[in-house]
Scaffold this motif. Structure first.
Motif, PDB file in Angstrom:
ATOM      1  N   UNK A 178       0.864  -1.129  -0.035  1.00 43.21           N
ATOM      2  CA  UNK A 178       0.092   0.026   0.052  1.00 43.21           C
ATOM      3  C   UNK A 178       0.905   1.167   0.088  1.00 43.21           C
ATOM      4  N   UNK A 179       0.625   1.996  -0.777  1.00 43.64           N
ATOM      5  CA  UNK A 179       1.392   3.444  -1.017  1.00 43.64           C
ATOM      6  C   UNK A 179       0.363   4.742  -0.490  1.00 43.64           C
ATOM      7  N   UNK A 180       0.961   5.364   0.567  1.00 44.25           N
ATOM      8  CA  UNK A 180       0.119   6.241   1.267  1.00 44.25           C
ATOM      9  C   UNK A 180       0.908   7.732   0.732  1.00 44.25           C
ATOM     10  N   UNK A 181       0.197   8.290  -0.001  1.00 40.11           N
ATOM     11  CA  UNK A 181       0.583   9.963  -0.058  1.00 40.11           C
ATOM     12  C   UNK A 181       0.063  10.937   0.937  1.00 40.11           C
ATOM     13  N   UNK A 182       0.274  12.038   0.726  1.00 37.06           N
ATOM     14  CA  UNK A 182      -0.482  13.158   1.668  1.00 37.06           C
ATOM     15  C   UNK A 182      -1.913  13.139   1.395  1.00 37.06           C
ATOM     16  N   UNK A 183      -2.598  13.555   2.601  1.00 38.99           N
ATOM     17  CA  UNK A 183      -3.916  13.943   2.710  1.00 38.99           C
ATOM     18  C   UNK A 183      -4.479  12.556   2.652  1.00 38.99           C
ATOM     19  N   UNK A 184      -3.837  11.553   3.212  1.00 35.55           N
ATOM     20  CA  UNK A 184      -4.945  10.380   3.249  1.00 35.55           C
ATOM     21  C   UNK A 184      -5.071   9.574   2.152  1.00 35.55           C
ATOM     22  N   UNK A 185      -4.505   9.928   0.881  1.00 30.56           N
ATOM     23  CA  UNK A 185      -4.716   9.205  -0.354  1.00 30.56           C
ATOM     24  C   UNK A 185      -3.816   8.024  -0.187  1.00 30.56           C
ATOM     25  N   UNK A 186      -4.652   6.855  -0.710  1.00 28.13           N
ATOM     26  CA  UNK A 186      -3.652   5.561  -0.637  1.00 28.13           C
ATOM     27  C   UNK A 186      -3.841   4.998  -1.691  1.00 28.13           C
TER      28      UNK A 186
END
Length: 110
Positions: A28-36
């Protein structure tokens, strides 16, 4: 030497390929602002990270490379100008007579 370099390149390629094939599990790749992004293969994440890092490195190298290219161009122009000045000075001087090749090394009788 050329074969040694190609053998080393082949060895590095095989090692990287084996490393990539062993790391294909989903992550799972998590970006900023809880975008996964869910279930992305790890090899894709590593490849994208490598490409982004290479692009940043090229952007950091680009200014100095352009500066060196500009400096080399300026030095070539300056060298050509100096050669023209030297030819002009040498062209005004009387030319020394160069002896014929037969005078320096006589021909052998036939």
């Amino acid at each position: 030497m050329r074969y040694v370099i190609w053998a080393l390149r082949l060895l590095v390629f095989v090692l990287v390929l084996l490393f990539a094939l062993n790391n294909t599990g989903p992550v799972d790749v998590t970006f900023y602002a809880d975008y996964v992004l869910h279930q992305v293969p790890l090899i894709v994440v590593m490849l994208v990270t490598f490409i982004v890092g290479a692009l940043f490195a090229l952007l950091l190298i680009l200014p100095s490379a352009l500066r060196r290219r500009r400096e080399a161009s300026r030095l070539r122009r300056e060298l050509e100008k100096m050669r023209q000045q030297a030819n002009k000075v040498l062209g005004d001087a009387p030319k020394a007579q160069t002896p014929a090749p037969e005078v320096v090394a006589p021909l052998a009788p036939m």
